[in-house]
Design a protein around this motif. Sequence first.
Motif, PDB file in Angstrom:
ATOM      1  N   SER A 564       0.937  -1.224  -0.055  1.00 26.70           N
ATOM      2  CA  SER A 564      -0.166  -0.094  -0.076  1.00 26.70           C
ATOM      3  C   SER A 564       0.997   1.260   0.088  1.00 26.70           C
ATOM      4  CB  SER A 564      -0.984  -0.060   1.258  1.00 26.70           C
ATOM      5  OG  SER A 564      -0.173   0.043   2.435  1.00 26.70           O
ATOM      6  N   ASP A 565       0.233   2.497  -0.588  1.00 30.28           N
ATOM      7  CA  ASP A 565       1.049   3.428  -0.626  1.00 30.28           C
ATOM      8  C   ASP A 565       1.623   3.989   0.781  1.00 30.28           C
ATOM      9  OD1 ASP A 565       0.582   3.456  -3.150  1.00 30.28           O
ATOM     10  OD2 ASP A 565      -1.005   4.978  -3.154  1.00 30.28           O
ATOM     11  N   GLU A 566       0.657   3.827   1.805  1.00 33.10           N
ATOM     12  CA  GLU A 566       0.929   4.357   3.324  1.00 33.10           C
ATOM     13  C   GLU A 566       1.816   3.449   3.687  1.00 33.10           C
ATOM     14  OE1 GLU A 566      -1.540   4.562   7.561  1.00 33.10           O
ATOM     15  OE2 GLU A 566      -2.489   3.795   5.681  1.00 33.10           O
ATOM     16  N   VAL A 567       2.228   2.330   3.661  1.00 29.69           N
ATOM     17  CA  VAL A 567       3.199   1.397   4.111  1.00 29.69           C
ATOM     18  C   VAL A 567       4.455   1.845   3.478  1.00 29.69           C
ATOM     19  CG1 VAL A 567       3.769  -0.784   4.700  1.00 29.69           C
ATOM     20  CG2 VAL A 567       1.503  -0.152   5.197  1.00 29.69           C
ATOM     21  N   GLN A 568       4.289   1.894   2.166  1.00 27.56           N
ATOM     22  CA  GLN A 568       5.487   2.241   1.303  1.00 27.56           C
ATOM     23  C   GLN A 568       6.168   3.686   1.741  1.00 27.56           C
ATOM     24  OE1 GLN A 568       7.425   0.624  -1.173  1.00 27.56           O
ATOM     25  NE2 GLN A 568       6.299  -1.169  -0.105  1.00 27.56           N
ATOM     26  N   GLN A 569       5.371   4.350   2.026  1.00 28.25           N
ATOM     27  CA  GLN A 569       5.880   5.752   2.705  1.00 28.25           C
ATOM     28  C   GLN A 569       6.750   5.377   4.227  1.00 28.25           C
ATOM     29  OE1 GLN A 569       2.715   8.502   3.252  1.00 28.25           O
ATOM     30  NE2 GLN A 569       2.281   8.799   1.103  1.00 28.25           N
ATOM     31  N   LEU A 570       6.311   4.687   4.957  1.00 29.29           N
ATOM     32  CA  LEU A 570       6.858   4.139   6.013  1.00 29.29           C
ATOM     33  C   LEU A 570       8.086   3.467   5.841  1.00 29.29           C
ATOM     34  CD1 LEU A 570       3.777   2.959   8.218  1.00 29.29           C
ATOM     35  CD2 LEU A 570       5.028   4.892   8.626  1.00 29.29           C
ATOM     36  N   VAL A 571       7.886   2.837   4.704  1.00 28.60           N
ATOM     37  CA  VAL A 571       9.226   1.842   4.511  1.00 28.60           C
ATOM     38  C   VAL A 571      10.543   2.776   4.114  1.00 28.60           C
ATOM     39  CG1 VAL A 571      10.308   0.416   2.734  1.00 28.60           C
ATOM     40  CG2 VAL A 571       8.111  -0.234   3.715  1.00 28.60           C
ATOM     41  N   GLN A 572      10.027   4.051   3.361  1.00 28.79           N
ATOM     42  CA  GLN A 572      11.160   4.903   2.909  1.00 28.79           C
ATOM     43  C   GLN A 572      11.610   5.517   4.339  1.00 28.79           C
ATOM     44  OE1 GLN A 572      12.157   5.350  -0.264  1.00 28.79           O
ATOM     45  NE2 GLN A 572      13.522   6.849   0.616  1.00 28.79           N
ATOM     46  N   ILE A 573      10.632   6.303   4.957  1.00 30.04           N
ATOM     47  CA  ILE A 573      11.007   6.826   6.112  1.00 30.04           C
ATOM     48  C   ILE A 573      11.971   5.996   7.058  1.00 30.04           C
ATOM     49  CG2 ILE A 573      10.178   7.924   8.164  1.00 30.04           C
ATOM     50  CD1 ILE A 573       7.713   8.781   6.775  1.00 30.04           C
ATOM     51  N   PHE A 574      11.356   4.681   7.309  1.00 30.82           N
ATOM     52  CA  PHE A 574      12.141   4.180   8.164  1.00 30.82           C
ATOM     53  C   PHE A 574      13.595   3.720   7.552  1.00 30.82           C
ATOM     54  CE2 PHE A 574       8.179   2.097  10.256  1.00 30.82           C
ATOM     55  CZ  PHE A 574       8.158   3.065  11.257  1.00 30.82           C
ATOM     56  N   GLY A 575      13.712   3.341   6.277  1.00 31.72           N
ATOM     57  CA  GLY A 575      14.994   3.128   5.656  1.00 31.72           C
ATOM     58  C   GLY A 575      15.943   4.303   5.788  1.00 31.72           C
ATOM     59  N   ASP A 576      15.429   5.342   5.378  1.00 32.14           N
ATOM     60  CA  ASP A 576      16.333   6.656   5.377  1.00 32.14           C
ATOM     61  C   ASP A 576      16.862   6.655   6.972  1.00 32.14           C
ATOM     62  OD1 ASP A 576      16.082   6.943   3.034  1.00 32.14           O
ATOM     63  OD2 ASP A 576      14.544   8.483   3.039  1.00 32.14           O
ATOM     64  N   GLN A 577      15.893   6.651   7.881  1.00 32.31           N
ATOM     65  CA  GLN A 577      16.140   6.764   9.316  1.00 32.31           C
ATOM     66  C   GLN A 577      17.318   5.885   9.870  1.00 32.31           C
ATOM     67  OE1 GLN A 577      13.065   7.540  11.818  1.00 32.31           O
ATOM     68  NE2 GLN A 577      14.127   7.256  13.787  1.00 32.31           N
TER      69      GLN A 577
END
Length: 615
Positions: A564-577
């Motif tokens: 889902s788009d929402e979880v993919q945003q979390l994936v990007q945020i968590f990956g960067d952090q």
Amino acid sequence: MASKRGSTTKTLGLILIGVLVLGLGGFGVTNFSGQVRKIGSVGDADMPVTDYARALQNEIRAVEAQAGQPVTFPQAQAMGLPQRVLSQMVVTAALENEADTLGISVGDEQLAKELRNIRAFQGPNGDFNRVAYSTALDNAGLTERDFEEQLRGQSAATVLQGAVLAGTKLPDSYIDTLAGFAAERRAFTWAVLTESTSNLGLPEPSEDALKAWYDENIAQFTIPETKVITYAWVTPEMIVDTVEVDEAALRAAYAERESQFNMPERRLVERLVFADDAAATDAMDRLQAGDVSFEALVEERGLDLADTDMGDVSRDDLEDAADVVFSAEVGDVVGPAPTPLGPAIFRLNAVLPAVATSFEEAVPQMRDTLALDRARRVIDGMAQGLDDEMAAGATLEELADSTDLELGQIDWTASTDEDIAGYEAFREAAAAVSQGDYPQIEQLGDGGIFALRLEEIRAPAPQPYEAVAEAVRAGWERDAQTEALVADGSALAAELAEGKTFEELGLTGQSEDGLTRNAQITDLPEGLVAEAFKLSAGEAVALPGNGSAVLLRLDRIIPADLQSDEVQQLVQIFGDQAAGDVAQDLFQALSADIQTRAGVTVDQQAINAVHANFQ
């Protein structure tokens, strides 16, 4: 992401060099001469004394810019600025030493490029200017060779730093696990158990049981630290009855506000303007035929009703449309009528009769307003004199005897908000006052003033059992009721887990469908969501409340939709952090390892010499 971090690191290195150069002329770094050339070293990489002085000055200037006021050196020391600058220089020197050990360097072409990019060395046309370059270095007491060696070393260190920070990427499975944990949801049903839903039959508590509960919960009955404060204060309301307002002032105020006291008949209307008479007439015909409502006409024009609201208007406000509007009844839509904006139709919402208030009728209202204003000015005028009297030795008691100040005393705690403690200014002063502080006049914020004196500080102390016996009984009963309800709830939870419904148990369950761990739902009992994530599907539990219990059953575990788009945003945020955190840990580990292998020396006398120039 990795390449972006590497680029950022390099840019930051150039910025630091630019800041270093820009700070050369503003501080007496040329005072450091003789044998003192460095404040220490890491391996073979020195930390020049002038670099430390410039970096410390820039750090202090940055804090001053943020605070909007000068920062003394003792204040800078209290904030830990010298230690911060020294730590940064040790890390930089460690990287320079390691880069030299590994043979990492930048060529002359790259060095020249970096010199040209430093704005302090550029002329009016933006090109490198040798005169500006030489002047800046002369002001800093540096030769071109010394500065270029430092720049080459810092550039090499930046290359090494970028190599560590760049390219850090964690496994997808790790990031997916984090995102899945955060986005996972729970569907559950819950109900509140109260005394009305259960037959508790609580026993009568004995005196020993009540005293034991009092001892176990003594914190609830402990009076916090209390400051006994004597204060003197006065507010405009306290002296308003003593302030005289003459008739001349009242008549001047009446003349100034005459338009408020005497208003013509007015109308509350909405106005819809059209481009021409034909459009306005067509709209009015449709409205009269019942084909459309006023609201629909407004919507057709792409407007909201708020856009048509004129508020209350007089005949003069309406100009040529006055007769049409003022002859209408409430609820009528009339027009078209001419307006400065074009032909318009009007809807009449209310009739406001004319208001005529004579001078005599307005006097009470005006006198209160003028008296309060004059009372504020009286208090403002006496404030400086009161401060002078206290500076000369006058006590609060003496000021209260000879002025309009009223004397009082309060047992103040952080939660006190009655009377004068209702003023934020007083609470702040009470929190800050210490033994031995001299009273001084302070503003209350509404035109009033006060001064206070600390008499004593009482340490936290428990209230006697006898003084809080009723509250103790109420607390014991609340806890006993909670315990009994949780016991009943646990039995009901077992039945729910076996398949019974809330309705079969005589309860009205409330369902929550798909809440995440951080869901904030106002009506949910505290801790309910967190508890739901501890349960397995179908499991039920009874949780304690405040004189109640909450029965909770987990209905479903809803896994995260990783696509889902929402979880993919979390994936990007968590990956960067996560990548950033790991990269920073690696960099810190490398820096510590270099310092251990190369050795760090610090010349405290050289550092003290720098600090002496800031005093």
